[in-house]
Design an enzyme around this catalytic site. Structure first.
Site, PDB file in Angstrom:
ATOM      1  N   ASP A  75      -9.506  -5.534  -4.616  1.00  0.00           N
ATOM      2  CA  ASP A  75      -9.094  -4.248  -4.057  1.00  0.00           C
ATOM      3  C   ASP A  75      -9.970  -3.149  -4.670  1.00  0.00           C
ATOM      4  O   ASP A  75     -10.777  -3.404  -5.576  1.00  0.00           O
ATOM      5  CB  ASP A  75      -7.618  -4.006  -4.379  1.00  0.00           C
ATOM      6  CG  ASP A  75      -6.957  -3.025  -3.423  1.00  0.00           C
ATOM      7  OD1 ASP A  75      -7.679  -2.273  -2.736  1.00  0.00           O
ATOM      8  OD2 ASP A  75      -5.706  -3.015  -3.363  1.00  0.00           O
ATOM      9  N   SER A  99       0.835  -1.192   0.000  1.00  0.00           N
ATOM     10  CA  SER A  99       0.000   0.000   0.000  1.00  0.00           C
ATOM     11  C   SER A  99       0.877   1.253   0.000  1.00  0.00           C
ATOM     12  O   SER A  99       1.673   1.446  -0.907  1.00  0.00           O
ATOM     13  CB  SER A  99      -0.954  -0.052   1.204  1.00  0.00           C
ATOM     14  OG  SER A  99      -2.001   0.865   1.060  1.00  0.00           O
ATOM     15  N   HIS A 104      -7.221  -6.012  -0.560  1.00  0.00           N
ATOM     16  CA  HIS A 104      -6.111  -5.156  -0.137  1.00  0.00           C
ATOM     17  C   HIS A 104      -5.455  -5.664   1.144  1.00  0.00           C
ATOM     18  O   HIS A 104      -4.290  -5.338   1.420  1.00  0.00           O
ATOM     19  CB  HIS A 104      -6.630  -3.733   0.088  1.00  0.00           C
ATOM     20  CG  HIS A 104      -5.564  -2.701   0.247  1.00  0.00           C
ATOM     21  ND1 HIS A 104      -4.899  -2.129  -0.804  1.00  0.00           N
ATOM     22  CD2 HIS A 104      -5.036  -2.135   1.369  1.00  0.00           C
ATOM     23  CE1 HIS A 104      -4.027  -1.249  -0.366  1.00  0.00           C
ATOM     24  NE2 HIS A 104      -4.086  -1.224   0.954  1.00  0.00           N
TER      25      HIS A 104
END
EC number: 3.5.1.9
Length: 288
Positions: free
Chosen positions: A233, A149, A265
């Protein structure tokens, strides 16, 4: 107003998972990785909280200190939109890699709003320099760097300028970079509440966005980049990964784009504890 709400949702990955309600997902995620990480710190030989600068957060953990001195190293940078999370939650990343004979270094860094995003980028660069010094002193075979991320953004922010300023010996160590569910264009965040602690202007967001950088002059010596997205995601994150991989390809930077099916995610990084997980195997293969 509706446009802003939609943008907020688009850049909130927890909305898009298909496993749990949003709040329940975050709770289960944090409970799982916290338990795994606590177990890891007790089960694997490690050296914790090594300072690389001033402050409580500028520390790193080395896992696998029982392995051969020259064992390959995977360096991991956690996410949390540069404002949440801490390295202690991600000790578990070392579990599967240790079984494959790899050391793991987990980097901590100061979070916004206690500092700026520019300062976080500098923190991570300083930490990497310390890791490279450690690797050279121990005659480490090779290194891979990865981030999840916002951590993927920080990992790619080591390129191109920082990387090209490394010594030849330091560059030769670095074999691969794993960018997992990353964000590469920060400009949409400026109009969301995510930016409240970041306080980015549009100009700063653009300057800090790897999507717009020129990587062409690192291709001769560049490590291989793995740009990895998860099917469940946020569509914005998936699209950014795809576009960024295409940008690298256009600039002839060695890279591989991976879209992992049925993952979101959060479990895309949870599964790093599994020694047979495709990302773990790719890291190990890149360090072989």
């Amino acid at each position: 107003m509706s446009e802003m709400i939609e943008l907020e949702k688009l850049y909130s990955p927890s909305y898009w998972n298909k496993r749990y309600p949003r709040d329940e997902l975050i709770q289960k995620y944090e409970e799982l990785i916290s338990t795994l990480s606590n177990d890891t710190r007790h089960e694997i030989a490690c050296n914790l909280n090594i300072p690389y600068g001033n402050g409580d957060k500028r520390k790193l953990d080395v896992f696998g200190t029982d392995l051969p001195t020259d064992a390959p190293i995977f360096i991991f940078i956690h996410g949390g939109y540069w404002q949440e999370g801490n390295k202690d939650l991600f000790s578990y990343v070392a579990r599967s890699l240790h079984r494959h004979g790899c050391k793991t270094i987990i980097i901590g860094y100061t979070l916004c709003p206690q500092c700026t995003l520019h300062e976080i980028v500098s923190d991570v660069q300083l930490a990497i320099k310390v890791c490279l010094k450690y690797a050279l002193e121990n005659k480490t075979k090779c290194i891979s760097i990865g981030g999840h991320s916002a951590g993927a953004h920080l990992a790619i922010s080591l390129f191109p300028k920082f990387y090209t300023n490394l010594t030849n010996d330091e560059r030769k160590l670095l074999k691969s970079v794993f960018l997992i569910s990353g964000i590469y264009n920060l400009m949409p965040l400026v109009k969301t509440t995510i930016n409240d602690p970041l306080k980015l202007t549009e100009v700063e967001a653009e300057n800090l966005s790897p999507m717009f950088w020129n990587f062409e002059h690192v291709t001769d010596t560049s490590p291989k980049f793995f740009v990895i997205a998860s099917e469940n995601d946020s569509p914005a994150f998936v699209k950014q990964s795809e576009l960024f991989a295409n940008n690298l390809k256009k600039q002839e930077v060695p890279n591989e784009y991976m879209l992992l099916e049925e993952l979101d995610h959060f479990n895309i990084i949870e599964k790093m504890a599994d020694e047979n997980y495709v990302i773990v195997k790719s890291i190990v293969n890149s360090l072989a």
